[in-house]
Design a protein around this motif. Structure first.
Motif, PDB file in Angstrom:
ATOM      1  N   GLU A  25      20.769 -54.335  81.480  1.00  0.00           N
ATOM      2  CA  GLU A  25      20.463 -55.712  81.072  1.00  0.00           C
ATOM      3  C   GLU A  25      21.316 -56.157  79.896  1.00  0.00           C
ATOM      4  O   GLU A  25      21.846 -57.272  79.881  1.00  0.00           O
ATOM      5  N   THR A  26      21.459 -55.298  78.894  1.00  0.00           N
ATOM      6  CA  THR A  26      22.201 -55.690  77.696  1.00  0.00           C
ATOM      7  C   THR A  26      23.708 -55.597  77.907  1.00  0.00           C
ATOM      8  O   THR A  26      24.464 -56.423  77.391  1.00  0.00           O
ATOM      9  N   ALA A  27      24.164 -54.594  78.643  1.00  0.00           N
ATOM     10  CA  ALA A  27      25.583 -54.407  78.977  1.00  0.00           C
ATOM     11  C   ALA A  27      26.499 -54.724  77.799  1.00  0.00           C
ATOM     12  O   ALA A  27      27.333 -55.638  77.864  1.00  0.00           O
ATOM     13  N   PRO A  28      26.376 -53.992  76.702  1.00  0.00           N
ATOM     14  CA  PRO A  28      27.233 -54.268  75.542  1.00  0.00           C
ATOM     15  C   PRO A  28      28.712 -54.103  75.900  1.00  0.00           C
ATOM     16  O   PRO A  28      29.068 -53.341  76.792  1.00  0.00           O
ATOM     17  N   ASP A  29      29.547 -54.834  75.185  1.00  0.00           N
ATOM     18  CA  ASP A  29      30.983 -54.730  75.442  1.00  0.00           C
ATOM     19  C   ASP A  29      31.489 -53.316  75.179  1.00  0.00           C
ATOM     20  O   ASP A  29      32.329 -52.807  75.915  1.00  0.00           O
ATOM     21  N   VAL A  30      30.967 -52.698  74.125  1.00  0.00           N
ATOM     22  CA  VAL A  30      31.286 -51.306  73.820  1.00  0.00           C
ATOM     23  C   VAL A  30      29.978 -50.581  73.528  1.00  0.00           C
ATOM     24  O   VAL A  30      29.184 -51.031  72.695  1.00  0.00           O
ATOM     25  N   LEU A  31      29.753 -49.488  74.230  1.00  0.00           N
ATOM     26  CA  LEU A  31      28.562 -48.654  74.034  1.00  0.00           C
ATOM     27  C   LEU A  31      28.994 -47.288  73.536  1.00  0.00           C
ATOM     28  O   LEU A  31      29.756 -46.584  74.204  1.00  0.00           O
ATOM     29  N   CYS A  32      28.519 -46.917  72.355  1.00  0.00           N
ATOM     30  CA  CYS A  32      28.750 -45.587  71.786  1.00  0.00           C
ATOM     31  C   CYS A  32      27.464 -44.791  71.975  1.00  0.00           C
ATOM     32  O   CYS A  32      26.443 -45.094  71.326  1.00  0.00           O
ATOM     33  N   LEU A  33      27.495 -43.803  72.847  1.00  0.00           N
ATOM     34  CA  LEU A  33      26.285 -43.104  73.271  1.00  0.00           C
ATOM     35  C   LEU A  33      26.381 -41.625  72.924  1.00  0.00           C
ATOM     36  O   LEU A  33      27.340 -40.945  73.311  1.00  0.00           O
ATOM     37  N   GLN A  34      25.380 -41.130  72.197  1.00  0.00           N
ATOM     38  CA  GLN A  34      25.329 -39.712  71.857  1.00  0.00           C
ATOM     39  C   GLN A  34      24.255 -39.004  72.693  1.00  0.00           C
ATOM     40  O   GLN A  34      23.408 -39.639  73.288  1.00  0.00           O
ATOM     41  N   GLU A  35      24.308 -37.679  72.680  1.00  0.00           N
ATOM     42  CA  GLU A  35      23.436 -36.820  73.489  1.00  0.00           C
ATOM     43  C   GLU A  35      23.568 -37.174  74.973  1.00  0.00           C
ATOM     44  O   GLU A  35      22.622 -37.596  75.632  1.00  0.00           O
ATOM     45  N   VAL A  36      24.753 -36.974  75.465  1.00  0.00           N
ATOM     46  CA  VAL A  36      25.074 -37.258  76.864  1.00  0.00           C
ATOM     47  C   VAL A  36      25.271 -35.936  77.597  1.00  0.00           C
ATOM     48  O   VAL A  36      25.962 -35.043  77.101  1.00  0.00           O
ATOM     49  N   VAL A  37      24.665 -35.823  78.752  1.00  0.00           N
ATOM     50  CA  VAL A  37      24.725 -34.603  79.565  1.00  0.00           C
ATOM     51  C   VAL A  37      25.589 -34.862  80.795  1.00  0.00           C
ATOM     52  O   VAL A  37      25.496 -35.919  81.433  1.00  0.00           O
ATOM     53  N   HIS A  38      26.416 -33.868  81.131  1.00  0.00           N
ATOM     54  CA  HIS A  38      27.290 -33.951  82.309  1.00  0.00           C
ATOM     55  C   HIS A  38      27.291 -32.575  82.971  1.00  0.00           C
ATOM     56  O   HIS A  38      27.754 -31.598  82.380  1.00  0.00           O
ATOM     57  N   SER A  39      26.721 -32.496  84.176  1.00  0.00           N
ATOM     58  CA  SER A  39      26.608 -31.217  84.899  1.00  0.00           C
ATOM     59  C   SER A  39      27.364 -31.332  86.218  1.00  0.00           C
ATOM     60  O   SER A  39      26.774 -31.600  87.273  1.00  0.00           O
ATOM     61  N   PRO A  40      28.673 -31.144  86.197  1.00  0.00           N
ATOM     62  CA  PRO A  40      29.483 -31.393  87.399  1.00  0.00           C
ATOM     63  C   PRO A  40      29.170 -30.471  88.559  1.00  0.00           C
ATOM     64  O   PRO A  40      29.491 -30.805  89.708  1.00  0.00           O
ATOM     65  N   ALA A  41      28.527 -29.324  88.311  1.00  0.00           N
ATOM     66  CA  ALA A  41      28.225 -28.387  89.399  1.00  0.00           C
ATOM     67  C   ALA A  41      26.883 -28.656  90.059  1.00  0.00           C
ATOM     68  O   ALA A  41      26.501 -27.954  90.994  1.00  0.00           O
ATOM     69  N   SER A  42      26.171 -29.685  89.594  1.00  0.00           N
ATOM     70  CA  SER A  42      24.835 -29.955  90.128  1.00  0.00           C
ATOM     71  C   SER A  42      24.711 -31.408  90.546  1.00  0.00           C
ATOM     72  O   SER A  42      25.245 -32.309  89.894  1.00  0.00           O
ATOM     73  N   ASP A  43      23.983 -31.626  91.632  1.00  0.00           N
ATOM     74  CA  ASP A  43      23.676 -32.987  92.038  1.00  0.00           C
ATOM     75  C   ASP A  43      22.207 -33.328  91.783  1.00  0.00           C
ATOM     76  O   ASP A  43      21.691 -34.344  92.242  1.00  0.00           O
ATOM     77  N   LYS A  44      21.519 -32.456  91.029  1.00  0.00           N
ATOM     78  CA  LYS A  44      20.116 -32.692  90.694  1.00  0.00           C
ATOM     79  C   LYS A  44      19.992 -33.848  89.702  1.00  0.00           C
ATOM     80  O   LYS A  44      20.898 -34.101  88.892  1.00  0.00           O
ATOM     81  N   ASP A  45      18.855 -34.528  89.748  1.00  0.00           N
ATOM     82  CA  ASP A  45      18.584 -35.572  88.768  1.00  0.00           C
ATOM     83  C   ASP A  45      18.134 -34.987  87.442  1.00  0.00           C
ATOM     84  O   ASP A  45      18.479 -35.511  86.376  1.00  0.00           O
ATOM     85  N   TRP A  46      17.345 -33.916  87.493  1.00  0.00           N
ATOM     86  CA  TRP A  46      16.769 -33.343  86.280  1.00  0.00           C
ATOM     87  C   TRP A  46      17.048 -31.850  86.196  1.00  0.00           C
ATOM     88  O   TRP A  46      16.977 -31.136  87.190  1.00  0.00           O
ATOM     89  N   LEU A  47      17.347 -31.397  84.994  1.00  0.00           N
ATOM     90  CA  LEU A  47      17.408 -29.985  84.661  1.00  0.00           C
ATOM     91  C   LEU A  47      16.656 -29.793  83.342  1.00  0.00           C
ATOM     92  O   LEU A  47      16.269 -30.770  82.691  1.00  0.00           O
ATOM     93  N   THR A  48      16.460 -28.537  82.938  1.00  0.00           N
ATOM     94  CA  THR A  48      15.670 -28.244  81.734  1.00  0.00           C
ATOM     95  C   THR A  48      16.513 -27.518  80.706  1.00  0.00           C
ATOM     96  O   THR A  48      17.206 -26.549  81.022  1.00  0.00           O
ATOM     97  N   TYR A  49      16.439 -28.017  79.473  1.00  0.00           N
ATOM     98  CA  TYR A  49      17.072 -27.355  78.337  1.00  0.00           C
ATOM     99  C   TYR A  49      16.057 -26.430  77.678  1.00  0.00           C
ATOM    100  O   TYR A  49      14.910 -26.835  77.418  1.00  0.00           O
ATOM    101  N   ARG A  50      16.459 -25.196  77.390  1.00  0.00           N
ATOM    102  CA  ARG A  50      15.571 -24.228  76.751  1.00  0.00           C
ATOM    103  C   ARG A  50      16.286 -23.599  75.565  1.00  0.00           C
ATOM    104  O   ARG A  50      17.377 -23.058  75.696  1.00  0.00           O
ATOM    105  N   ASP A  51      15.634 -23.668  74.419  1.00  0.00           N
ATOM    106  CA  ASP A  51      16.148 -23.029  73.202  1.00  0.00           C
ATOM    107  C   ASP A  51      14.938 -22.484  72.448  1.00  0.00           C
ATOM    108  O   ASP A  51      14.355 -23.171  71.610  1.00  0.00           O
ATOM    109  N   GLY A  52      14.541 -21.255  72.783  1.00  0.00           N
ATOM    110  CA  GLY A  52      13.319 -20.700  72.223  1.00  0.00           C
ATOM    111  C   GLY A  52      12.116 -21.513  72.659  1.00  0.00           C
ATOM    112  O   GLY A  52      11.899 -21.714  73.862  1.00  0.00           O
ATOM    113  N   GLU A  53      11.359 -22.013  71.693  1.00  0.00           N
ATOM    114  CA  GLU A  53      10.186 -22.824  72.011  1.00  0.00           C
ATOM    115  C   GLU A  53      10.540 -24.288  72.263  1.00  0.00           C
ATOM    116  O   GLU A  53       9.675 -25.073  72.653  1.00  0.00           O
ATOM    117  N   HIS A  54      11.807 -24.638  72.046  1.00  0.00           N
ATOM    118  CA  HIS A  54      12.247 -26.015  72.255  1.00  0.00           C
ATOM    119  C   HIS A  54      12.650 -26.188  73.715  1.00  0.00           C
ATOM    120  O   HIS A  54      13.684 -25.681  74.149  1.00  0.00           O
TER     121      HIS A  54
END
Length: 269
Positions: free
Chosen positions: A23-52
């Motif tokens: 909806e907003t479609a900014p002219d320039v979007l600076c986006l952090q915490e971006v995930v890219h999993s080229p070997a998977s076509d799944k919509d969701w995966l899980t990040y695990r770091d100890g209890e996190h």
């Protein structure tokens, strides 16, 4: 021109963030915490770091490109580690991305690291590698050049206090901005810096002639109600010529992440 800076939280609440970006479609979007999993076509995966444990959109970069079909996207990985599809480990890259509307010619780019280097065999120990990216675009409507550089600042498990690593990170970010901007450019430096107001990071950038807009304009934080820890500041946007700012906002509603979007609009002439 509209410029947005946002930590996308790995697309955790994609059902809100994707329609918002479309909806907003900014002219320039600076986006952090971006995930890219080229070997998977799944919509969701899980990040695990100890209890996190955190659900991640497996291809958040792809998701955003799909809702911004008129934008060119650049993904800048900081590390490749593992996300999980049940008990199956899936290689996945993590970093930040910049999206630029096709009406804005990109006349310069710069990409490097503000902390450590690319980590190819796991996300690594905290504080982890952090990348930064800058673009220099020509705004034909206003006959001007705008240089925009953003980073995702390192996360220190001990807190958001000043450290030598954060000071070095700020200087590297400034070097990247200076490396792409030329005399006369309107300059923007932004991102999730992971520091509090009054930090050495912001002082280093201020000493270079940049004006920080979040606290200067009286906003009381950049975190949404989805963030449950103490401390309401993380994200900042700085400019070299405040007089050319038409409007600046920290968007509290809708909540599309645990961070608020920062939205800058430049004057038309």
């Amino acid at each position: 021109m509209q410029i947005m800076c946002l930590n996308g939280w790995g697309g955790k609440i994609h059902e809100k963030i994707l329609p918002y970006l479309a909806e907003t479609a900014p002219d320039v979007l600076c986006l952090q915490e971006v995930v890219h999993s080229p070997a998977s076509d799944k919509d969701w995966l899980t990040y695990r770091d100890g209890e996190h444990v955190l659900d991640q959109r497996a291809n958040f970069f792809r998701d955003v490109l799909r809702v911004l079909p008129d934008h060119f996207g650049v993904f800048c990985p900081a590390a490749q580690g593992v996300l999980w599809d049940g008990d199956k480990a899936v290689p996945s890259q993590w970093g930040l991305a910049t999206f630029v509307h096709r009406s804005l010619p990109i006349v310069g780019q710069i990409q490097s690291f503000v902390h450590k280097e690319y980590s190819p065999h796991g996300y690594g120990d905290h504080p982890r590698s952090r990348s930064a990216h800058g673009v220099r675009v020509y705004d034909h409507k206003c006959d001007r050049v705008v240089s925009i550089t953003h980073m995702h600042g390192l996360r220190d498990l001990n807190g958001k206090m000043d450290t030598p690593e954060r000071a070095a990170q700020a200087r590297r970010l400034l070097d990247l901005s200076d490396g792409i901007a030329e005399e006369g450019d309107f300059v923007v430096v932004c991102g999730d810096f992971n520091v509090e107001p009054g930090s050495e990071t912001l002082s280093i950038l201020a000493d270079a002639g940049l004006t920080e807009l979040v606290t200067r304009r009286g906003f009381e934080g950049t975190r949404t109600s989805l963030y449950k820890k103490p401390g309401r500041f993380a994200d900042y946007m700085l400019v070299n010529r405040e007089a050319e700012v038409h409007a600046f906002d920290v968007v509290y509603d809708p909540e599309v992440s645990d961070h608020c979007p920062l939205v800058l609009r430049l004057k038309q002439s």
